[in-house]
Design an enzyme around this catalytic site. Structure first.
Site, PDB file in Angstrom:
ATOM      1  N   SER A  76       0.799  -1.219   0.000  1.00 38.34           N
ATOM      2  CA  SER A  76       0.000   0.000   0.000  1.00 38.34           C
ATOM      3  C   SER A  76       0.833   1.270   0.000  1.00 38.34           C
ATOM      4  CB  SER A  76      -0.950   0.002   1.201  1.00 38.34           C
ATOM      5  OG  SER A  76      -0.241  -0.287   2.395  1.00 38.34           O
ATOM      6  N   ASP A 178       3.930  -8.073   6.288  1.00 32.38           N
ATOM      7  CA  ASP A 178       4.575  -9.268   6.856  1.00 32.38           C
ATOM      8  C   ASP A 178       4.862  -9.051   8.337  1.00 32.38           C
ATOM      9  OD1 ASP A 178       5.927 -11.114   4.349  1.00 32.38           O
ATOM     10  OD2 ASP A 178       5.326  -9.068   3.869  1.00 32.38           O
ATOM     11  N   HIS A 310       1.232   4.616   7.460  1.00 40.16           N
ATOM     12  CA  HIS A 310       1.764   4.887   6.121  1.00 40.16           C
ATOM     13  C   HIS A 310       2.479   6.236   6.088  1.00 40.16           C
ATOM     14  CE1 HIS A 310      -1.224   1.727   5.264  1.00 40.16           C
ATOM     15  NE2 HIS A 310      -0.429   1.436   4.236  1.00 40.16           N
TER      16      HIS A 310
END
Length: 446
Positions: A76, A178, A310
């Site tokens: 993303s 992950d 993010h």
């Protein structure tokens, strides 16, 4: 619930979460909302730009102006999630640091916007559409091989790309999903599996994509985001959804150790140049101090988006500048403070992109072009000399040279002896001394 169903539900949940954040972000009492909503100013570019006089045949002699195609794989972050949180439903991949090209460099700093200064015909960057950006939200390292296949298929079917001639720069950045799920399945998200997944994608790219320069970016220590949560109730409240495996302290400690293992094992796999050839190179780009850049080692929240995970526009700009700088320093450059900004390196005219063979460290005051050319030639020569075939050739040539020298010496000696004997014969004849003289048997000549 089956793993694939779990991942699908996780993906749907995150999309809903980011959409909710987008519509509520403007009114939320959030410490970094103002910074995230601000438009990045970009920078002025005053570097000398040029292209190689002839298209290079070796990746070790590649300059920025030689890059004709850009592409990206990832999650993303590469799709641009969080860049414009108030417009979450809009495709913001055009502003992603590794592949975005919607704006000029004066408006938004991205890797393609810098490369476009060298080559106005650059192709493949995201510009309101995905183009050669095959990243998707929720992607993990295990998805990189599939993304590589998608990218290869997209390139091969694109009439604007000459697969055999065009030089391509591909950037791979994955690991956030992950590392944030490691507490659910430690074995699945081990450093071994992480590196193996990325290695498979690299090998596929090397097999199918000639003339490629691949950037692989290290994941940062995600556990540092706990410090953000400690000072922001909003971030703390959504952390179970954005990165559940750092909510508990004991889980965060494991995440911190695993993040370091990800970095170290990835470096071991790439730094030795195992994937490099004359037309393909993989470079590890270190940006592991991305959010721990302040003097007190606390995260800079202005680099994070509204979801506290993010990157914001500012974070993407800093990442783009760092990636660019690393292209000419073989990853040696360390960014000490993202918060105060990162200046773009202006490479010297003719400077090559760093590879395991070409090193642009101008230690001896020699121009980058000359230094790299000599180093590349010397390296190739040493490899040849170490090959048994070339060693046998050298030995044979040496023997031939000795034989030729010996022949010359013998010929000269015989010629000199004959001349001496002929002179003596003439002397005896002139004095009418006609003796029987064994010219060749009598060593003293009498």
């Amino acid at each position: 619930m089956e793993p694939i169903e779990s991942r699908f539900m996780f993906l749907i949940f995150n999309v809903c979460l980011y959409t909710t954040i987008g519509f509520t972000f403007a009114s939320a009492n959030h410490s970094n909302s103002k910074e995230t909503a601000e438009k990045a100013a970009g920078i002025d570019f005053s570097c000398h730009v040029s292209q190689s006089k002839t298209q290079p045949k070796s990746v070790h002699r590649l300059t920025p102006g030689d890059i004709q195609v850009v592409a990206a794989l990832g999650d993303s972050i590469t799709t641009g999630v969080g860049i414009d949180a108030s417009y979450i439903t809009v495709d913001t991949s055009g502003h992603a640091f590794s592949i975005g090209g919607s704006d000029s460099l004066t408006k938004m700093t991205t890797l393609p916007s810098i490369l476009k200064m060298y080559n106005g015909n650059l192709y493949g960057y995201s510009n309101g559409s995905r183009d050669l950006n095959v990243a998707f939200i929720g992607a993990e390292s295990q998805d990189m091989l599939t993304q590589a296949d998608t990218l290869i298929s997209r390139m091969q079917s694109d009439s604007n790309i000459d697969m055999e001639r065009d030089w391509k720069m591909i950037t791979l950045y994955v690991g956030l999903n992950d590392i944030c799920n490691t507490c659910h399945d430690v074995e699945k998200y081990s450093s071994f599996n992480y590196v193996t997944n990325i290695a498979k994608a690299i090998e596929r790219l090397k097999e199918k994509v000639p003339r490629a320069y691949v950037n692989v970016i290290q994941i940062f220590d995600v556990s540092i985001l706990r410090q953000v949560d400690a000072n922001d109730q909003y971030c703390e409240s959504i952390r179970p959804n954005t990165c559940p495996c750092i909510v508990k302290k004991e889980d965060a400690e494991v995440v911190s150790q695993l993040s370091q293992q990800y970095q170290e094992k990835l470096a071991e796999a790439i730094d030795d140049g195992n994937y490099d050839s004359d037309t393909f190179s993989v470079q590890l780009q270190r940006q592991n101090d991305l959010v721990t850049s302040l003097s007190d080692e606390t995260p800079d929240v202005t680099l994070l988006s509204g979801d506290c995970t993010h990157l914001s526009r500012k974070g993407h700009e800093r990442s783009a500048a760092t990636l660019w700088n690393n292209l000419f320093t073989a990853g040696e450059r360390t960014v000490n403070n993202y918060a105060t900004g990162v200046e773009l390196v202006c490479p010297e005219e003719g400077a090559y992109l760093s590879t395991s063979t070409s090193n642009n460290a101008n230690k001896n005051g020699i121009s980058f072009e000359v230094s790299n050319e000599n180093h590349f030639k010397n390296t190739r020569l040493m490899k040849k000399l170490n090959h048994p075939y070339y060693a046998a050739m050298l030995i044979t040539l040496f023997i031939i040279m000795i034989a030729l020298v010996a022949s010359c010496v013998i010929c000269c000696a015989v010629k000199d002896g004959k001349e001496d004997r002929l002179q003596l014969y003439d002397y005896m004849f002139d004095n009418e001394k006609m003796y029987y003289y064994n010219f060749y048997d009598n060593e003293d000549g009498y």
